[in-house]
Design an enzyme around this catalytic site. Structure first.
Site, mmCIF file in Angstrom:
data_model
loop_
_atom_site.group_PDB
_atom_site.id
_atom_site.type_symbol
_atom_site.label_atom_id
_atom_site.label_comp_id
_atom_site.label_asym_id
_atom_site.label_seq_id
_atom_site.Cartn_x
_atom_site.Cartn_y
_atom_site.Cartn_z
ATOM 1 N N CYS A 31 -11.133 -38.857 43.732
ATOM 2 C CA CYS A 31 -10.540 -37.994 44.759
ATOM 3 C C CYS A 31 -11.099 -38.328 46.148
ATOM 4 O O CYS A 31 -12.278 -38.106 46.411
ATOM 5 C CB CYS A 31 -10.828 -36.534 44.391
ATOM 6 S SG CYS A 31 -10.469 -35.339 45.684
ATOM 7 N N CYS B 32 -12.548 -35.407 48.079
ATOM 8 C CA CYS B 32 -13.813 -35.009 47.444
ATOM 9 C C CYS B 32 -14.959 -35.874 47.962
ATOM 10 O O CYS B 32 -16.045 -35.372 48.259
ATOM 11 C CB CYS B 32 -13.723 -35.142 45.923
ATOM 12 S SG CYS B 32 -12.489 -34.095 45.144
#
Length: 104
Positions: free
Chosen positions: A29, A32
């Protein structure tokens, strides 16, 4: 330093008298990875006043389901073991600090 959350230690961490923020994330991600340095800074700045933890959703699918994680990154905030706030996406450091300050 952030703690790593898993199925074995989640209840112990949530039982803490300190506020807890959990970053639900995954290695693949992009947002993230962008949020990770901010979470590390928060963990350092709030050491002894709050618990900052990370939960890799790929390793702990049951926990992601338990807390209704549909998007990552998602930050969950707990006080007294109860979920009191949540935010999804790339959140500015000042917003994370504001929530933690309100819980301390």
């Amino acid at each position: 330093m952030e703690k790593v959350i898993n199925n074995a230690n989640i209840d112990e961490i949530l039982a803490s008298p300190l506020p807890v923020v959990i970053d639900f994330w995954a290695t693949w991600c992009g947002p993230c990875r962008m949020l990770a340095p901010t979470v590390e800074e928060i963990a350092s700045e709030y050491e002894g006043r709050a618990i900052v933890a990370k939960c890799n959703v790929d390793d702990c699918e049951e926990l992601a389901d338990r807390f209704g994680i549909r998007n990552i990154p998602t930050l969950l905030y707990f006080k007294g073991g109860q979920l009191v706030n949540r935010s999804a996406g790339l959140v500015p450091k000042k917003d994370i600090s504001a929530v933690l300050d309100s819980l301390i």
